[in-house]
Enzyme design. Structure first.
Site, PDB file in Angstrom:
ATOM      1  N   HIS A  16      -8.767   4.958  44.183  1.00  0.00           N
ATOM      2  CA  HIS A  16      -7.728   5.898  43.764  1.00  0.00           C
ATOM      3  C   HIS A  16      -6.404   5.520  44.408  1.00  0.00           C
ATOM      4  CE1 HIS A  16      -9.808   7.481  47.314  1.00  0.00           C
ATOM      5  NE2 HIS A  16      -8.646   7.985  47.703  1.00  0.00           N
TER       6      HIS A  16
ATOM      7  N   HIS B 213      -2.804   7.130  45.597  1.00  0.00           N
ATOM      8  CA  HIS B 213      -2.038   8.347  45.886  1.00  0.00           C
ATOM      9  C   HIS B 213      -0.587   8.112  45.473  1.00  0.00           C
ATOM     10  CE1 HIS B 213      -4.959  10.088  48.947  1.00  0.00           C
ATOM     11  NE2 HIS B 213      -5.327   8.819  48.976  1.00  0.00           N
TER      12      HIS B 213
ATOM     13  N   ILE C 219      -5.969  17.990  46.159  1.00  0.00           N
ATOM     14  CA  ILE C 219      -6.260  19.366  46.572  1.00  0.00           C
ATOM     15  C   ILE C 219      -5.694  19.686  47.958  1.00  0.00           C
ATOM     16  CG2 ILE C 219      -8.474  19.010  47.754  1.00  0.00           C
ATOM     17  CD1 ILE C 219      -9.514  21.397  46.002  1.00  0.00           C
TER      18      ILE C 219
HETATM   19  P1  AMP Z   1      -8.613   8.974  50.619  1.00  0.00           P
HETATM   20  O1  AMP Z   1      -8.555   9.325  52.066  1.00  0.00           O
HETATM   21  O2  AMP Z   1      -7.631   7.891  50.246  1.00  0.00           O
HETATM   22  O3  AMP Z   1     -10.025   8.629  50.184  1.00  0.00           O
HETATM   23  O4  AMP Z   1      -8.133  10.258  49.834  1.00  0.00           O
HETATM   24  C1  AMP Z   1      -9.003  11.151  49.212  1.00  0.00           C
HETATM   25  C2  AMP Z   1      -8.158  12.286  48.710  1.00  0.00           C
HETATM   26  O5  AMP Z   1      -8.928  13.052  47.797  1.00  0.00           O
HETATM   27  C3  AMP Z   1      -7.667  13.253  49.791  1.00  0.00           C
HETATM   28  O6  AMP Z   1      -6.241  13.278  49.807  1.00  0.00           O
HETATM   29  C4  AMP Z   1      -8.253  14.594  49.367  1.00  0.00           C
HETATM   30  O7  AMP Z   1      -7.404  15.678  49.607  1.00  0.00           O
HETATM   31  C5  AMP Z   1      -8.505  14.380  47.887  1.00  0.00           C
HETATM   32  N1  AMP Z   1      -9.552  15.224  47.308  1.00  0.00           N
HETATM   33  C6  AMP Z   1     -10.816  15.368  47.750  1.00  0.00           C
HETATM   34  N2  AMP Z   1     -11.487  16.233  46.958  1.00  0.00           N
HETATM   35  C7  AMP Z   1     -10.624  16.620  45.990  1.00  0.00           C
HETATM   36  C8  AMP Z   1     -10.716  17.504  44.870  1.00  0.00           C
HETATM   37  N3  AMP Z   1     -11.845  18.164  44.584  1.00  0.00           N
HETATM   38  N4  AMP Z   1      -9.622  17.663  44.092  1.00  0.00           N
HETATM   39  C9  AMP Z   1      -8.479  17.006  44.368  1.00  0.00           C
HETATM   40  N5  AMP Z   1      -8.336  16.158  45.411  1.00  0.00           N
HETATM   41  C10 AMP Z   1      -9.387  15.957  46.216  1.00  0.00           C
END
Ligand code: AMP
Length: 140
Positions: free
Chosen positions: A99, A101, A31
């Site tokens: 997750h 990226h 997002i």
């Molecule tokens: P991390 O810092 O590796 O935990 O990355 C978490 C990621 O989740 C970040 O890049 C956020 O932008 C993404 N994120 C959080 N909420 C959402 C959502 N509702 N939809 C899509 N991505 C999300």
């Protein structure tokens, strides 16, 4: 542990731009993308960090990651990309659900910026550390 936003996205309680789903894996657009096409590839298993993930989920992720990377790059017309996987708050993990990226690195700029303060591995340290890790792995 209470469920994360990713579990709710996987269940469909929260909308997402889904790009892929199978029995064990769900992938959707980030997002807050670092570049167009920034995609999150998530095991449905709600493990917090990679080391806690089952072999089944790890295998399912490993099987599909290259395919998703190819699709993201083809769809965005990008050649270079990073795969990033954060574990723990100090390592920039904001969502406590494993997750990966997939982040395109467009020629025009953007994408993931990385600080890489490299050191030097002394032979003695390498021998000691490799032995310690190998000993841990030998435990199973
Ligand atoms: P991390 O810092 O590796 O935990 O990355 C978490 C990621 O989740 C970040 O890049 C956020 O932008 C993404 N994120 C959080 N909420 C959402 C959502 N509702 N939809 C899509 N991505 C999300």
């Amino acid at each position: 542990m209470s469920e994360t936003i990713f579990t709710r996205i996987i269940r469909g309680d929260i909308p997402s731009h889904r790009v892929y789903e199978d029995e064990k894996v769900f992938a959707f657009l980030d997002i807050a993308p670092l570049a167009p096409g920034h995609t999150l590839v998530v095991p449905k298993e709600p493990a917090v960090t990679l080391d806690a993930l089952s072999e089944e989920s790890a295998a399912a992720i490993g099987r599909v990651l290259p395919r998703i990377a190819r699709a993201v790059m083809a769809a965005t017309g990008t050649r270079d990309y990073n795969v990033l996987q954060n574990n723990g708050v100090a390592a920039h993990q904001a969502v406590p659900h494993v997750h990966f990226h997939v982040i395109p690195k467009p020629d025009a700029g953007g994408g993931l910026g990385i600080g890489w303060p490299s050191g030097h591995l002394e032979a003695e340290d390498g021998k000691r550390l490799a032995g310690a890790v190998a000993a841990q792995l030998a435990k199973g």
